[in-house]
Structures are given as C-alpha cells and as structure tokens.
Design a protein around this motif. Structure first.
Motif, PDB file in Angstrom:
ATOM      1  N   GLY A   4       1.252  19.808  -6.683  1.00  0.00           N
ATOM      2  CA  GLY A   4       1.987  20.561  -5.678  1.00  0.00           C
ATOM      3  C   GLY A   4       1.966  19.966  -4.293  1.00  0.00           C
ATOM      4  O   GLY A   4       2.444  20.599  -3.345  1.00  0.00           O
ATOM      5  N   ASP A   5       1.442  18.754  -4.127  1.00  0.00           N
ATOM      6  CA  ASP A   5       1.387  18.101  -2.815  1.00  0.00           C
ATOM      7  C   ASP A   5       2.163  16.794  -2.839  1.00  0.00           C
ATOM      8  O   ASP A   5       2.164  16.082  -3.854  1.00  0.00           O
ATOM      9  CB  ASP A   5      -0.065  17.797  -2.410  1.00  0.00           C
ATOM     10  N   LEU A   6       2.802  16.473  -1.717  1.00  0.00           N
ATOM     11  CA  LEU A   6       3.381  15.152  -1.536  1.00  0.00           C
ATOM     12  C   LEU A   6       2.242  14.208  -1.185  1.00  0.00           C
ATOM     13  O   LEU A   6       1.544  14.403  -0.184  1.00  0.00           O
ATOM     14  CB  LEU A   6       4.423  15.172  -0.422  1.00  0.00           C
ATOM     15  N   GLN A   7       2.036  13.177  -1.994  1.00  0.00           N
ATOM     16  CA  GLN A   7       0.893  12.284  -1.806  1.00  0.00           C
ATOM     17  C   GLN A   7       1.348  10.838  -1.717  1.00  0.00           C
ATOM     18  O   GLN A   7       2.377  10.461  -2.285  1.00  0.00           O
ATOM     19  CB  GLN A   7      -0.119  12.462  -2.937  1.00  0.00           C
ATOM     20  N   VAL A   8       0.560  10.050  -0.996  1.00  0.00           N
ATOM     21  CA  VAL A   8       0.833   8.634  -0.805  1.00  0.00           C
ATOM     22  C   VAL A   8      -0.346   7.838  -1.364  1.00  0.00           C
ATOM     23  O   VAL A   8      -1.504   8.264  -1.271  1.00  0.00           O
ATOM     24  CB  VAL A   8       1.053   8.305   0.697  1.00  0.00           C
ATOM     25  N   LEU A   9      -0.042   6.699  -1.947  1.00  0.00           N
ATOM     26  CA  LEU A   9      -1.096   5.842  -2.481  1.00  0.00           C
ATOM     27  C   LEU A   9      -1.678   4.983  -1.366  1.00  0.00           C
ATOM     28  O   LEU A   9      -0.951   4.277  -0.659  1.00  0.00           O
ATOM     29  CB  LEU A   9      -0.535   4.945  -3.584  1.00  0.00           C
ATOM     30  N   LEU A  10      -3.000   5.060  -1.200  1.00  0.00           N
ATOM     31  CA  LEU A  10      -3.714   4.243  -0.224  1.00  0.00           C
ATOM     32  C   LEU A  10      -4.797   3.436  -0.937  1.00  0.00           C
ATOM     33  O   LEU A  10      -5.337   3.868  -1.952  1.00  0.00           O
ATOM     34  CB  LEU A  10      -4.353   5.118   0.855  1.00  0.00           C
ATOM     35  N   VAL A  11      -5.093   2.271  -0.382  1.00  0.00           N
ATOM     36  CA  VAL A  11      -6.156   1.428  -0.926  1.00  0.00           C
ATOM     37  C   VAL A  11      -7.195   1.183   0.160  1.00  0.00           C
ATOM     38  O   VAL A  11      -6.881   1.114   1.344  1.00  0.00           O
ATOM     39  CB  VAL A  11      -5.601   0.082  -1.444  1.00  0.00           C
ATOM     40  N   GLN A  12      -8.433   1.061  -0.271  1.00  0.00           N
ATOM     41  CA  GLN A  12      -9.518   0.735   0.648  1.00  0.00           C
ATOM     42  C   GLN A  12      -9.726  -0.771   0.600  1.00  0.00           C
ATOM     43  O   GLN A  12     -10.023  -1.336  -0.454  1.00  0.00           O
ATOM     44  CB  GLN A  12     -10.800   1.464   0.261  1.00  0.00           C
ATOM     45  N   ARG A  13      -9.578  -1.412   1.742  1.00  0.00           N
ATOM     46  CA  ARG A  13      -9.625  -2.867   1.766  1.00  0.00           C
ATOM     47  C   ARG A  13     -11.032  -3.368   1.450  1.00  0.00           C
ATOM     48  O   ARG A  13     -12.011  -2.882   2.014  1.00  0.00           O
ATOM     49  CB  ARG A  13      -9.150  -3.394   3.126  1.00  0.00           C
ATOM     50  N   GLY A  14     -11.077  -4.367   0.568  1.00  0.00           N
ATOM     51  CA  GLY A  14     -12.356  -4.930   0.173  1.00  0.00           C
ATOM     52  C   GLY A  14     -12.670  -6.242   0.843  1.00  0.00           C
ATOM     53  O   GLY A  14     -13.729  -6.817   0.602  1.00  0.00           O
ATOM     54  N   ILE A  15     -11.747  -6.738   1.667  1.00  0.00           N
ATOM     55  CA  ILE A  15     -11.920  -8.017   2.348  1.00  0.00           C
ATOM     56  C   ILE A  15     -11.474  -7.866   3.798  1.00  0.00           C
ATOM     57  O   ILE A  15     -10.715  -6.953   4.133  1.00  0.00           O
ATOM     58  CB  ILE A  15     -11.109  -9.136   1.667  1.00  0.00           C
ATOM     59  N   PRO A  16     -11.944  -8.769   4.702  1.00  0.00           N
ATOM     60  CA  PRO A  16     -11.451  -8.752   6.076  1.00  0.00           C
ATOM     61  C   PRO A  16      -9.978  -9.153   6.107  1.00  0.00           C
ATOM     62  O   PRO A  16      -9.504  -9.839   5.205  1.00  0.00           O
ATOM     63  CB  PRO A  16     -12.325  -9.796   6.780  1.00  0.00           C
ATOM     64  N   PRO A  17      -9.236  -8.776   7.142  1.00  0.00           N
ATOM     65  CA  PRO A  17      -9.644  -7.883   8.229  1.00  0.00           C
ATOM     66  C   PRO A  17      -9.592  -6.417   7.791  1.00  0.00           C
ATOM     67  O   PRO A  17      -9.028  -6.104   6.758  1.00  0.00           O
ATOM     68  CB  PRO A  17      -8.598  -8.168   9.304  1.00  0.00           C
TER      69      PRO A  17
END
Length: 234
Positions: free
Chosen positions: A31-44
């Motif tokens: 029931g929610d509009l959701q966006v896919l996000l990723v947690q960066r594993g490398i710099p920056p």
C-alpha cells in the motif's frame, strides 16, 4: 551497480567526463509507493544510501545501460514494466571522483520482491521515502516522483503498477498511493471507463476484499488519456 571499468578511470584522470545511469525504480508494496535504494559499499559515500546505477560501459548506449542496471538490480526483464529517460544531471562537483554526467531513468514496476544488493553495494531496500541520499540523488528522486505523479494525469502509465488483470478499485489505489490523496470511487470509475482506450473489460470477475465479485480489466491501447485525470489539487 557497475564497478568502474579501467577505461573510465583513465578518462576521469584525463579530466574527460564519464557517464553514468541512475535509476528511480518505483513500485507499490504493502500500500505504499516505494523506491529502491542501495547502500554504497565503496567510496565515495561509502555506507550511505543512493539510487541504484552505474557507469555506462564503453560499448553501450544509454538505454542499454539502463536496461542492464534494471536487470541487475531487480532481476526482471525491463519489458515487465515501464522505463523512460528522466533527465540529465551534470553539475560540476556532483561526484567527488571527477567530472561525471548522469542520465537518470524512471522505472514504474508492479509489486516487486525484496531486493538483493549488487556487487559494490552493502545493502538494498525498498523505502517509502528518503532524504539525505548520496551525490545529488535527493534531487533526482524528487524529479522522478513528480514525473510519475504528472504522467498519471495524462497517460495510461498507472497500469504499469498493476497486474495484467485488475479491478477499477485496484487502479484507484494506484492513483491514491502515488498522488497521496483520496479519490471518490464513483467519479473515478466513471472517468476511467469513459477515457477512450484506457482500460478494457476482460469479461471476467474476481472476488476481492469484502467478498464481492468485481469486474476485471486489462490495459487498453491508449497511451494518452482523453480527457486527462487531473490531481485534485489541480
């Protein structure tokens, strides 16, 4: 996400612009509009959340790079939903590694499973909303959300969030979720069924909430809605 190829590293070292694609992947889950996000594993921005994306490979065009990233991030064929170019972002300093121009894409997809982090990400999540993203991804996400909300007014893209067969009530839920508003059921039904080519009755019914049979529809041939379905605020 794509690890930077050696040729791109050389270009950035020589102060030549590198090109990336970033994806605003939207779906409706629980029931929610959701966006896919990723947690960066490398710099920056290691450890920070960002939109998925990566560098365009030397032998790729932009659309091919976007489709590849979509497959890598969702495991789905890009034909399963809607994918379109959103905008280009090239403000100097947007990427601390050097001159990087990104072409952002907007994808609207049906309900998707929990994501799996890519090779250079330490995590991936569907989120209802988020700020404080890496790079200039707050701006890109805001632009993607507004594009999606606007396109629901004058195109048939709301059906990209639906299963192949759906009820008018399920389609109304898409509009209410994306627009963050409540719509009158009778008025919505009238507008949807009177918009030429928007939806087509399948002739079948299904039992939905409250145990009542509801008529099933499929997406019609129209790409533009006439008349448009304007947001209540408009």
């Amino acid at each position: 996400m794509t690890i930077m190829p050696p040729a791109i590293i050389v270009n950035m070292t020589l102060n030549m612009a590198a090109v990336t694609v970033d994806l605003v992947l939207l779906t409706i889950r629980s029931g929610d509009l959701q966006v896919l996000l990723v947690q960066r594993g490398i710099p920056p921005f290691e450890g920070e959340w960002a939109l998925p994306g990566g560098f365009v490979l030397p032998d790729e065009d932009l659309d091919a790079a976007a489709r590849r990233e979509l497959r890598e991030e969702t495991g789905l064929d890009p034909e399963a939903g809607h994918l379109e170019q959103l905008a280009t972002y090239g403000t100097p300093g947007r990427d601390p590694r050097g001159r990087v121009v990104t072409v952002a894409y907007l994808a609207l997809l049906p309900d998707l499973p929990a994501p799996v982090a890519g090779s250079d990400a330490s995590g991936a999540e569907w989120r209802s909303s988020s700020t404080g993203l890496a790079f200039d991804h707050d701006r890109i996400l805001a632009d993607g959300l507004e594009r999606a909300r606007a396109k629901l007014e004058y195109t048939s893209l709301a059906t990209a969030f639906c299963s192949p067969e759906f009820t008018v009530a399920e389609l109304r839920t898409v509009y209410e979720t994306v627009w963050q508003t409540t719509l009158d059921p009778r008025n919505f039904h009238r507008k949807v069924t009177s918009a030429e080519g928007f939806v087509e009755a399948t002739g079948a019914t299904a039992i939905r909430d409250r145990g009542r049979p509801a008529q099933l529809y499929r997406r019609g041939p129209a790409t533009l809605l006439h008349p448009p379905l304007l947001r209540p605020s408009r």
